[in-house]
Design an enzyme around this catalytic site. Structure first.
Site, PDB file in Angstrom:
ATOM      1  N   ASP A 307       0.849  -1.197   0.000  1.00  0.00           N
ATOM      2  CA  ASP A 307       0.000   0.000   0.000  1.00  0.00           C
ATOM      3  C   ASP A 307       0.884   1.248   0.000  1.00  0.00           C
ATOM      4  OD1 ASP A 307      -2.467   1.233  -0.155  1.00  0.00           O
ATOM      5  OD2 ASP A 307      -2.780   1.298   2.009  1.00  0.00           O
ATOM      6  N   GLY A 326      -1.568   7.794   4.620  1.00  0.00           N
ATOM      7  CA  GLY A 326      -0.667   7.034   3.765  1.00  0.00           C
ATOM      8  C   GLY A 326       0.720   6.839   4.329  1.00  0.00           C
TER       9      GLY A 326
END
Length: 419
Positions: A307, A326
């Site tokens: 990711d 993130g």
């Protein structure tokens, strides 16, 4: 180019002949020529002879973002692919997380062309909807023909159930893969972290597990009605695992992934309000981690993804509530997985599932193209910025102990060596 790997231990569970055996491997012009013992090196051969050298088929990551076009300050495609190669990945599925978003065949062609000539092969996802607006389907068929391996509005749920229904029905005509991010935005609201004891203690707005599970349940219900292929990226809760396991038992074509950090960390690390721990879906509880790890082992969860989401410093070095979601993860994936699983499990996780996205599976035999990752599984170390090759340094793993180092990658008649 000739390459000779000396006395390398092979980790390849599907090979009765070579698994866990030590062999020399001679590669000529990108082709595995000989797998044997005491191979003499031809002239002009690069010899790689390293203590505790291991090899497996090349690794794949199913969810990386780079930024280009539009956000080159976060990561260019060139540096992103170089980072992937340095991290052991010979294939990367690229998230549609750029500006403009890739929602047409020409956008996919641009990404494929930008990835040409690199050791690591890029496999782009196209946007499911035009401009990622969640309203109108993008050019799915044309993007598929241009090389898109699936369709995804990155980190945005398909709020309109009829849109998902139509997408699944339409994509069946060309064996397309539809991705749906598992979060009901109405339930999630303005939450930043997992809703629970930690969020209450810290006074942070929470995203309940229910926000994910409602969306997963809805999407699976639609899939059962329509048929087709659905991939649910980055699940994070124990009950999502149960829902997907039940759907697989029914014979539905559903796959899913989990982010490596959702296996490695829980919301307990939020005590210091470190914005690198702000990810989406959020870090959950130890119970969720245990069930997710179990599901990776038994195959209910098909992929573990880095990711990888580079973000420039001004998007992270702000108050926690205002920071973007993130973390980067390519450089730390192997070391984190190797802490949580056995070596054989780790390599299986890193190499499995290409066929689910229509990507060719590399072979390990004489005469096959060399698509290999070299590594040493034993060293333990503290992950620091010195280990980061990405342009952005927003890593959730900074300061944590990882196990195992990548020594190099070989693919597309190229070699990248870290030693």
């Amino acid at each position: 180019m000739n390459i000779l790997l000396k006395s390398v231990k092979i980790i390849h569970g599907k090979s009765k002949e070579f698994h866990l055996k030590k062999r020399d491997i001679l590669i000529k012009n990108g082709i595995i020529v000989i797998i044997g013992t005491d191979i003499d090196a031809p002239s002009k051969t690069k010899i790689i002879d390293h203590k505790n050298l291991h090899v497996s088929l090349g690794w794949i990551d199913t969810g990386a973002s780079f930024g280009e076009p539009g956000y080159e300050e976060r990561e260019t495609i060139t540096n992103g692919l170089d980072t992937a190669a340095r991290s052991g990945f010979t294939d990367v599925i690229l998230n549609p997380n750029s500006f403009p978003l890739p929602d047409s065949s020409s956008d996919i062609v641009f990404l494929k062309n930008a990835g040409k000539g690199h050791l690591t092969t890029i496999h782009p996802l196209g946007n499911l909807t035009v401009n990622g607006n969640g309203e109108t389907l993008a050019e799915l068929f044309d993007m598929k023909n241009a090389g898109a391996v699936g369709f995804y509005d990155f980190k945005h749920a398909v709020s309109n159930p009829n849109l998902l229904k139509i997408a699944l029905q339409y994509a069946q005509n060309f064996n397309g893969m539809v991705l749906s991010f598992p979060m009901d935005t109405h339930i999630a609201g303005k939450g930043n972290v997992n809703e629970g004891a930690v969020s209450t203690k810290l006074g942070l707005k929470g995203i309940p597990a229910m926000a994910e599970e409602l969306q997963v349940s809805r999407d699976l219900f639609i899939l059962e009605y329509t048929g087709g292929k659905l991939h649910i990226p980055t699940i994070s809760t124990a009950d999502s695992v149960k829902l997907i396991a039940a759907a697989k038992k029914k014979g539905l074509q559903v796959t899913c992934s989990v982010a490596v950090h959702n296996l490695f960390q829980t919301d307990e690390v939020l005590e210091d309000f470190e914005s690198n721990y702000k990810v989406l879906p959020p870090l959950r509880t130890s119970k969720d981690c245990k069930e997710l790890i179990k599901a990776v082992k038994n195959g209910t969860i098909d992929f573990v993804t880095a990711d990888h989401t580079p973000l420039n410093i001004e998007l992270k070095k702000v108050e926690f509530d205002n920071a973007d979601y993130g973390t980067i993860g390519l450089e730390s994936s192997f070391g984190a997985l190797n802490q949580l699983f056995t070596l054989e499990e780790t390599i299986d996780i890193l190499t499995r599932g290409r066929e689910l996205f229509g990507i060719a599976i590399p072979e390990f035999k004489e005469g096959a193209k060399a698509t290999l990752t070299l590594f040493d599984p034993d060293p333990e170390y503290t992950f620091t910025e010195a280990h980061i090759a990405s342009s952005s340094k927003n890593s959730l793993f900074l300061g944590h102990t990882l196990k195992g180092t990548v020594l190099g990658t070989i693919a597309n008649d190229q070699i990248h060596i870290n030693i």
